[in-house]
Design a protein around this motif. Sequence first.
Motif, short mmCIF file in Angstrom:
data_model
loop_
_atom_site.label_atom_id
_atom_site.label_comp_id
_atom_site.label_asym_id
_atom_site.label_seq_id
_atom_site.Cartn_x
_atom_site.Cartn_y
_atom_site.Cartn_z
N GLY A 215 3.06 1.12 -9.95
CA GLY A 215 2.70 1.93 -8.80
C GLY A 215 2.54 3.39 -9.18
O GLY A 215 2.53 3.75 -10.35
N ARG A 216 2.43 4.22 -8.17
CA ARG A 216 2.22 5.66 -8.39
C ARG A 216 3.08 6.43 -7.39
O ARG A 216 3.14 6.08 -6.21
CB ARG A 216 0.75 6.01 -8.18
N ILE A 217 3.75 7.45 -7.88
CA ILE A 217 4.50 8.33 -6.99
C ILE A 217 3.50 9.21 -6.24
O ILE A 217 2.74 9.96 -6.85
CB ILE A 217 5.50 9.20 -7.78
N GLU A 218 3.49 9.12 -4.92
CA GLU A 218 2.53 9.87 -4.11
C GLU A 218 3.19 10.98 -3.30
O GLU A 218 2.49 11.82 -2.72
CB GLU A 218 1.77 8.93 -3.19
N MET B 179 5.95 5.79 -2.79
CA MET B 179 5.08 5.23 -3.82
C MET B 179 3.89 4.57 -3.15
O MET B 179 3.99 4.08 -2.03
CB MET B 179 5.83 4.21 -4.68
N GLY B 180 2.76 4.56 -3.85
CA GLY B 180 1.55 3.96 -3.30
C GLY B 180 0.96 2.91 -4.22
O GLY B 180 1.17 2.92 -5.44
N ASN B 181 0.21 1.98 -3.62
CA ASN B 181 -0.47 0.90 -4.35
C ASN B 181 0.47 0.20 -5.32
O ASN B 181 0.21 0.08 -6.52
CB ASN B 181 -1.68 1.46 -5.11
N LYS C 215 0.83 -1.20 0.00
CA LYS C 215 0.00 0.00 0.00
C LYS C 215 0.87 1.25 0.00
O LYS C 215 0.56 2.24 -0.66
CB LYS C 215 -0.92 -0.01 1.22
N VAL C 216 1.97 1.19 0.74
CA VAL C 216 2.92 2.29 0.79
C VAL C 216 4.34 1.73 0.69
O VAL C 216 4.68 0.79 1.40
CB VAL C 216 2.79 3.11 2.09
N LEU C 217 5.14 2.28 -0.20
CA LEU C 217 6.54 1.89 -0.35
C LEU C 217 7.39 3.15 -0.27
O LEU C 217 7.27 4.03 -1.13
CB LEU C 217 6.75 1.16 -1.69
N THR C 218 8.20 3.24 0.76
CA THR C 218 9.01 4.44 0.96
C THR C 218 10.43 4.21 0.42
O THR C 218 11.00 3.13 0.60
CB THR C 218 9.09 4.81 2.44
#
Length: 349
Positions: free
Chosen positions: A258-261, A232-234, A221-224
Amino acid sequence: MSSMLWMIGCSPFVDNNQIEEISPVIWWSITEGAEGKLRISTLVPPIYSESKKMLTQEVDLLKEGGKDFNLSYYREVKSGQLRMVFIEQELAKKGITSLMNTLFTDLDISQRLYIVIINGSFEDYINNQIKTQDIPGYFLYRLLKHYESKKQGDMTIVNLHQFMKRYYSPYSDPVAPFFKVDKEHFIYEGTAFFKNDKLQTNINKRNEQIFQLIDHNHHLKVLTIPELSITMGNVTSETKMKLNSDYSTLSLNVELKGRIEEYRGKGDIDNLNQLAVIHQQIKSLFEKQTIELLKKMQKSEVDPLEIGTLTLGPFSKPMSEDEWSTLWANMKFNVTYELHIQPLTNVRK
């Protein structure tokens, strides 16, 4: 009459499971005791609105501890209500085969029993939490249950059946979640790796994210990525592994979406060219960290990714565990990442 009793599954020895006689056991904490004994603790009652009490026994045998709990509490402590087992890391380093086999062969205990490795005093944590929470053990159970049901890779969740399945396989090694605990905190540290039944090592949060990405197609869900000031998220991943013909090299390809959040770096993430540079930085970093993780597993002589199963074929003779261990110890790695990352905002050329 005998035939009727047999058909409906009745027995002359009836186990009294009336609600008022059951104390819902949620967890056991198992640590090393004095002179090779086991120190087993549990909390009763874990749910009822009564004063909580910690029960602790030092015993030679696991079953003996369950029996002694019954002699210390006015309700019978049912092993079938057991939901979590917390094993102290020093005990896990010496081997837990006897404990796992005892739990595994007990027909009353569900194979969905959660296995957790801890560093610290779980008793001190629970005794402190009793002051502020009515049912601290139950909340921990819901935590593990949540991450299991959501299939998120934020936390490794392992039950008794999964642990024993890996233990008896010659081509994989067991894993378990690893928590650091003190009087006030119960913090997830990462995944514990076992060789057979002995705890070999555990990985930190940096390696944990990589392990979750390449292990069984989890999603995060969250990747730091603090090295690049990115969140990054999802994030989802699909991992493909292949051994070459002489089993000397493992090629691992990870397709990551994923998506950069969040971005707090110095680059201009709204610029297409600079965004491409950031993508390349993420790709290079993940490839480097994945190779580091594989080498750490190799050095610790563990195969939690079940890479050994790639040697199996319909027309080939399975190699022995010793043969695979020798190959794994000398294996080289080729790692590539394919990134499909959505930007934080619309980008310009």
